[in-house]
Structure formats: structure tokens, C-alpha cells
Design an enzyme around this catalytic site. Structure first.
Site: not given
Length: 371
Positions: A195, A301
Site C-alpha cells: 500500500e 488483503e
């Protein structure tokens, strides 16, 4: 006479003042220290070490890996915390065994390296911490699980990407990781950067290429996982460049807590046909990208909160949570995408690490792994 005397006094006084001013000017000119602003030293990009690349003899192609990984689980809030134990219990081998026994096929071990790495060159990673991470990786490999190891909450880098020292520091971290784990089994995979929120598409493209070159300097054929910018939704994967189009050991990655108002904040319900259709579109787009680029995809995720930890009064309905997870798993199976449930030991969890018990989410998550 008085007039002449007064005139002489005035002339003398004026001459003395002029002398003083001249003297002051001369003194200032002679004794002043000239401060020359020195330019800051230029920080050069570090060069990769000369190594003997280790080619894995148990090489696994990414398509096979994705098929065998199926549904896995994150060991979240453990090594990605500033220090192990800050956000969740210390890792135990019993947790890894429980993951395997429950039916999960892979485990992702998020790691934030910042607090354990020197701030100045040579940016050495603390050997005790590195050995501790290795211990947990070995526990998972011993269970036959695929393992993902990454660089997780490295905000110091993501928020100041243009600083060459930061680039060198992250490079150095990965140089040490790649060297330390180079002879581990092929089921250990490296995820380049989790991220990269705050970085542009171009910046992520650049760092993906750089980090992949570091890994390839040690392992020409270890599986490497890359994603796009931001919080890595599917859009960012579609926008990013493939780090090396000739590399045959790449896996694309995205994250999905869509819609966040439900899965993260528990502020809306979920389960309409439109909700399901929108989630399907995400997996369809990921599958299309994989087909076009001949690179398999994972979503390392996904999950849904029991409650919003920032506003605990917001609670997600259990039936809707289970339906949401079931739809994720079914879509992952249908489109041939490996998926890793985000388990942080807290709001996003199915495994009670204290009591070694499972919530109802577990059976839904692993249901299709045995097929």
C-alpha cells in the site's frame, strides 16, 4: 577671535567623526568573517552488491502457486507493528499450526522494518529482529504453507519518496532481506511494497522495478508480488507498469475491502444483487488483466470488520459479514485468484489467538480449499 576658535573646534570635531567612521568602516571590512554557504553533499544511489545469484532448485511457476495457495490468512498486527507485541500477541508457532490445521494454504507475514533499521548508511537491519522474523517464516514453511514476506508500514519512505537517502535505505533493507532468505524454499515469496499510499503511479513503477532488480540479484526465480499505488485497489493494478515484462515469476496483487463503508466502517449494510455485482466486477477486471498480461493475480488483503475500531459503536451485522466473505471466496475460486484474509487478532479476525479458537468466518474461508 572667539569666532575663529569656535570654527576651529567645529572643524576638529568634524574631522574626528570622519576619522572614526572611516576607521569603523575599515575595521569592519578587514575583520568581518565571510560565511560561504556550502552546498549539501549529493547523495548517490547505492549500487547493488556483487553476489552469486542462488537459483531455486524447487522452482514454482506463479500459475501453479496461485492455484495451490487458494485462500490464506494474514498474521496481521504482529511484525507490522512498531514492535512485536504492540498491537497483538507475540507470534507463536501454535498460531501457524492452527492456520494449517484449519485448512488455510498460505500465510502472509507483514513486516515493518523501519524501527529495526539504522537511519544512516549502511542502514543495517537489527540482526535479532531479522532472526525473529526468520523464525516465524520457518515455522510456516515447515507446515508446508506458502509464505508472503513484505515491507509493510514504511510511511517514512512513502511520504518522502524523493529523498535519495530514503530510497537507499529501502534498497538496503531489501538487499539484506533478499540475501538473508535467498536459500529458503520456493514457497517463500517476496511482496515488494505494501500500500504505497501517497506515491504517484510513476513513483511506484520506479520503485517496483528497483526492488525487483534487488531480489533478482539474489534469486532469479523466486516469486515476487507487485501492486500499484495508493491503498492498491484493483484500479491501481490496472494502471501500474509490469516491473519486468520478461520476468516469468511475477504475481500481480490488489486489496479489496469494497465497499469500505461496510467492510471497514460498518456504516451501511451489504448483500443486494447490486452489491454482489460490484464485487464481481472487481474480480472480473483482475482476471481480465491476468489473461491479457499472462500474470496471475492475488488479493492479499480482503476481509470485513466486526466493528469499526475508530468508532466501536458501529457494528457490522454477522450474517452480512459471512455473506460478504462467502462471496469473496466464491469469486476468488471462480476467477482463479488467490486470496488472503486479513486477520489482525482484533476487529478483523476469525482466529482468537488467546484461546486458540475460531469464529464462524473460518469455515466459510477454507470451505473451497479442499476441493
Amino acid at each position: 577671535m572667539l569666532t575663529n576658535t569656535a570654527t576651529l573646534i567645529k572643524l576638529f570635531s568634524l574631522s574626528f567623526v570622519v576619522y572614526l567612521l572611516a576607521s569603523c568602516g575599515s575595521s569592519s571590512e578587514d575583520n568581518s568573517t565571510v560565511i560561504v554557504q556550502q552546498p549539501l553533499p549529493v547523495v548517490e544511489q547505492i549500487t547493488l552488491p556483487i553476489t552469486t545469484p542462488y537459483r531455486l532448485t524447487d522452482e514454482i511457476n506463479p500459475q501453479q502457486a496461485i492455484a495451490e495457495m487458494a485462500i490464506g490468512i494474514n498474521l496481521g498486527n504482529t511484525f507490522d507493528a512498531p514492535n512485536e507485541g504492540d498491537w497483538a500477541l507475540h507470534a507463536q508457532e501454535a498460531f501457524i499450526i492452527a492456520f494449517k490445521d484449519a485448512g488455510f494454504n498460505h500465510v502472509r507475514i507483514p513486516v515493518t522494518w523501519h524501527e529495526h533499521t539504522q537511519l544512516e548508511a549502511p542502514y543495517e537491519v537489527d540482526s535479532v529482529f531479522l532472526t525473529r522474523v526468520e523464525e516465524v517464516v520457518d515455522w510456516a514453511l515447515a507446515q508446508g504453507l506458502y509464505v508472503t514476506l513484505n515491507a509493510h508500514h514504511e510511511s517514512w519512505f512513502k511520504e518522502n519518496y524523493q529523498d535519495q537517502k530514503n530510497k537507499n535505505r529501502l534498497d538496503s533493507i531489501w538487499i539484506q532481506i533478499a540475501a538473508h532468505f535467498k536459500e529458503k524454499p520456493a514457497k517463500l515469496m517476496f511482496e515488494l511494497l505494501n500500500e504505497p499510499n501517497g506515491m504517484t503511479v510513476e513513483e511506484v513503477n520506479e520503485v517496483n522495478k528497483r526492488l525487483l532488480s534487488i531480489i533478482r540479484n539474489e534469486n532469479p526465480n523466486r516469486l515476487a508480488i507487485f501492486s500499484g499505488h495508493g491503498f492498491t485497489p484493483i484500479d491501481s493494478l490496472l494502471e501500474t507498469e509490469i516491473p519486468d515484462v520478461q520476468d516469468k515469476f511475477l504475481i500481480g496483487n490488489f486489496h479489496s475491502y469494497d465497499p469500505w463503508e461496510f467492510a471497514g466502517q460498518c456504516q451501511k449494510s451489504w448483500g443486494t444483487n447490486e452489491d454482489k455485482s460490484k464485487l464481481r466486477q472487481i474480480y472480473q477486471r483482475a482476471s481480465d488483466w491476468a489473461t491479457i498480461n499472462q500474470i496471475p493475480v492475488m488479493v492479499n488483503e480482503f476481509g470485513v470488520a466486526k466493528f469499526d475500531f475508530t468508532q466501536p459503536e458501529n457494528i457490522c451485522d454477522l450474517a452480512e459479514r459471512l455473506a460478504y466473505l462467502s462471496h469473496h471466496v466464491s469469486l476468488a475460486k471462480e476467477f482463479g485468484i488467490a486470496a488472503t484474509f486479513w486477520d489482525d487478532g482484533g476487529s478483523f479476525s476469525t482466529y482468537d489467538r488467546t484461546n486458540n479458537t475460531w469464529g464462524p468466518e473460518k469455515d466459510i474461508l477454507v470451505n473451497l480449499n479442499s476441493e
